[in-house]
Design a protein around this motif. Sequence first.
Motif, PDB file in Angstrom:
ATOM      1  N   ARG A  86      63.092 -50.986  85.634  1.00  0.00           N
ATOM      2  CA  ARG A  86      63.150 -52.449  85.786  1.00  0.00           C
ATOM      3  C   ARG A  86      63.767 -53.126  84.567  1.00  0.00           C
ATOM      4  O   ARG A  86      64.425 -54.158  84.698  1.00  0.00           O
ATOM      5  CB  ARG A  86      61.748 -53.004  86.029  1.00  0.00           C
ATOM      6  N   SER A  87      63.574 -52.558  83.384  1.00  0.00           N
ATOM      7  CA  SER A  87      64.130 -53.182  82.181  1.00  0.00           C
ATOM      8  C   SER A  87      65.657 -53.137  82.156  1.00  0.00           C
ATOM      9  O   SER A  87      66.294 -53.846  81.366  1.00  0.00           O
ATOM     10  CB  SER A  87      63.573 -52.510  80.930  1.00  0.00           C
ATOM     11  N   HIS A  89      67.481 -53.836  84.859  1.00  0.00           N
ATOM     12  CA  HIS A  89      68.005 -54.696  85.929  1.00  0.00           C
ATOM     13  C   HIS A  89      68.616 -55.953  85.311  1.00  0.00           C
ATOM     14  O   HIS A  89      68.155 -57.081  85.531  1.00  0.00           O
ATOM     15  CB  HIS A  89      66.893 -55.041  86.920  1.00  0.00           C
TER      16      HIS A  89
END
Length: 347
Positions: A86-87, A89
Amino acid sequence: MTIKDETFPSSSHTFFNRYHKQPKEHKISASIKPMNMSYLNPKTVHLIGIPGLEHVQFWIGFPFLAVCIVAILGNIILLIIIPAERSLHQPMYIFLAVLAATDIGLCAAIAPKMFAIFWFRSYSMAFDACLAQLFFIHALQCMESGILLAMAFDRYIAICDPLRHTSILTPSVLGRLMGVVAVRAAVLVGLLPVLIRRLHVFHSVRIAHSYCEHMAVVKLAAEDTRVNKICGLFVGFSILGFDMILILISYGLIFQAVFRLPQKEARLKAFNTCTAHIFVFLEFYILAFFSFFSHRVGHVAPPTHILLSTIYLLLPPALNPVVYGVKNMVIRKRVAQIFLLNHGSQQ
């Protein structure tokens, strides 16, 4: 001049049968230049690989195979890590994922036929398949150029206008940017095989290359190819040239903003975020323009030109995941986790 519908010259018996069926004036012309043949609407072409190095092509294939393996594995790892983390994205890594997919496609378009030539002497290729390969190779090249431009735009906003970075590069904007990059490449490069298709007479069907390249195919034509050459120049400069100019302007503005920062640490940090992009940018465009101009200037030895042209297509896909992976701590950690898990499961 004898016009042939077949792909390759037939036996001398067939040639002389055709010769005796021609009118008298054609017989005289053929008797003067018996080897001056042309091919009408050829169905297949003959890729000879690397002219002058045919005797060592078998061994040349192994370093190219190593580069392809690194490119495919490295870019597949990026395509696994970026969506899962997620980091990552963020616009820069979304562009990097699209670049990875483009690089895999480029290797897939070049490698199978090239290795078939080097290792299995599979020289023939359907003319339509040659045009399809030509389209995909050049379209993916142009997409890569557009993605590098988008990444330079992302770095410009991140450094010069950081507070508005997320509000400018929204997911919908990213989607539209990638759509424009893909459509531009497909439409402009699509002109090249269409214009080649209007040519019907070729003085040879032997392509001195390991893959179907636009100018290498155009040079086979025995007709007026000025439109093809002009279109090739237009596509090259309207995509590669235009993108390169905008990237240079972007990095010029970035460096101007970086040198204005009051703290040395801040300047080093901002510059450090651009080093990977600068390396990939220089590597891609230097080799791209070498390949582009060497076909038109003609002062480069064919083996050197073809080797460097092939390296230009295969080396960036192999280096891109290495360069960006080494620079990003999150990607490094996830790659280490993948290999440690695989190692643990094997034990």
